[in-house]
Design an enzyme around this catalytic site. Structure first.
Site, mmCIF file in Angstrom:
data_model
loop_
_atom_site.group_PDB
_atom_site.id
_atom_site.type_symbol
_atom_site.label_atom_id
_atom_site.label_comp_id
_atom_site.label_asym_id
_atom_site.label_seq_id
_atom_site.Cartn_x
_atom_site.Cartn_y
_atom_site.Cartn_z
ATOM 1 N N CYS A 188 -9.709 129.825 79.862
ATOM 2 C CA CYS A 188 -8.976 128.887 80.716
ATOM 3 C C CYS A 188 -7.710 128.394 80.024
ATOM 4 C CB CYS A 188 -9.832 127.669 81.021
ATOM 5 S SG CYS A 188 -11.229 127.984 82.106
ATOM 6 N N GLU A 241 -6.672 125.357 79.683
ATOM 7 C CA GLU A 241 -6.918 124.172 78.843
ATOM 8 C C GLU A 241 -7.356 124.586 77.447
ATOM 9 O OE1 GLU A 241 -7.945 124.873 81.876
ATOM 10 O OE2 GLU A 241 -8.620 123.107 82.960
HETATM 11 N N1 THU Z 1 -9.274 128.291 85.233
HETATM 12 C C1 THU Z 1 -8.525 127.596 84.321
HETATM 13 O O1 THU Z 1 -7.739 128.170 83.563
HETATM 14 N N2 THU Z 1 -8.672 126.246 84.286
HETATM 15 C C2 THU Z 1 -9.392 125.532 85.160
HETATM 16 O O2 THU Z 1 -9.404 124.312 85.091
HETATM 17 C C3 THU Z 1 -10.172 126.203 86.210
HETATM 18 C C4 THU Z 1 -10.238 127.678 86.101
HETATM 19 C C5 THU Z 1 -9.071 129.740 85.328
HETATM 20 C C6 THU Z 1 -10.170 130.613 84.812
HETATM 21 C C7 THU Z 1 -9.934 131.894 85.578
HETATM 22 O O3 THU Z 1 -8.932 132.648 84.921
HETATM 23 C C8 THU Z 1 -9.356 131.416 86.918
HETATM 24 O O4 THU Z 1 -8.901 130.099 86.687
HETATM 25 C C9 THU Z 1 -10.357 131.423 88.054
HETATM 26 O O5 THU Z 1 -11.517 130.767 87.703
#
Ligand code: THU
Length: 141
Positions: free
Chosen positions: A56, A58
């Site tokens: 993610c 974050e």
């Molecule tokens: N994702 C994030 O990067 N941060 C979030 O807070 C929610 C989900 C990403 C993970 C994945 O690459 C995509 O969003 C779909 O879940």
């Protein structure tokens, strides 16, 4: 935090989203992490054909910062949107990212800023999004 710094952080999250590598979900996320001494680390989500290897936005931002020696954080802004979605919705951090925040951030004072735009944003304390968390303190007993 001043409104000026908050705006700067939100802009940095929107900017970081442009670097997202999300060919599988099409959901692009940018994060901007503010240290206590005012530095900003940006991160984007980085997907993988082996889905479990996705990271993610974050966590990208946290791991960049921690690997540069940072340990004290003040706030994070997170901006996410589907590739073809007309506009941003509030993008709450996933459970794993909340747990990473709990490792490094103070529950009552670390702010999680969720913008839909520069004008429309919500702010939460980490303790609101991850109450009764498991931390290093649990391992001391
Ligand atoms: N994702 C994030 O990067 N941060 C979030 O807070 C929610 C989900 C990403 C993970 C994945 O690459 C995509 O969003 C779909 O879940």
């Amino acid at each position: 935090m001043t409104e000026e710094i908050k705006q700067k952080l939100i802009k940095a999250a929107f900017e970081a989203k442009r670097k997202a590598y999300a060919p599988y979900s099409g959901f692009q996320v940018g994060a901007a992490l503010l240290t206590k001494d005012g530095r900003i680390y940006q991160g984007c989500n980085i997907e993988n054909a082996s889905y479990g290897a996705c990271c993610c936005a974050e966590r990208t931002a946290f791991f960049k910062a921690v690997s540069e020696g940072e340990r004290e954080f003040r706030a994070i802004a997170i901006a996410g949107k589907g590739k073809d979605a007309p506009e941003f919705e509030y993008c709450a951090p996933c459970g794993i990212c909340r747990q990473v925040m709990a490792e490094f951030c103070e529950p009552e004072t670390f702010e999680i800023i969720l913008p839909r735009s520069l004008e429309d944003h919500q702010t939460y304390a980490l303790s609101e999004l991850l109450p009764f968390s498991f931390t290093g303190k649990n391992l001391e007993s």
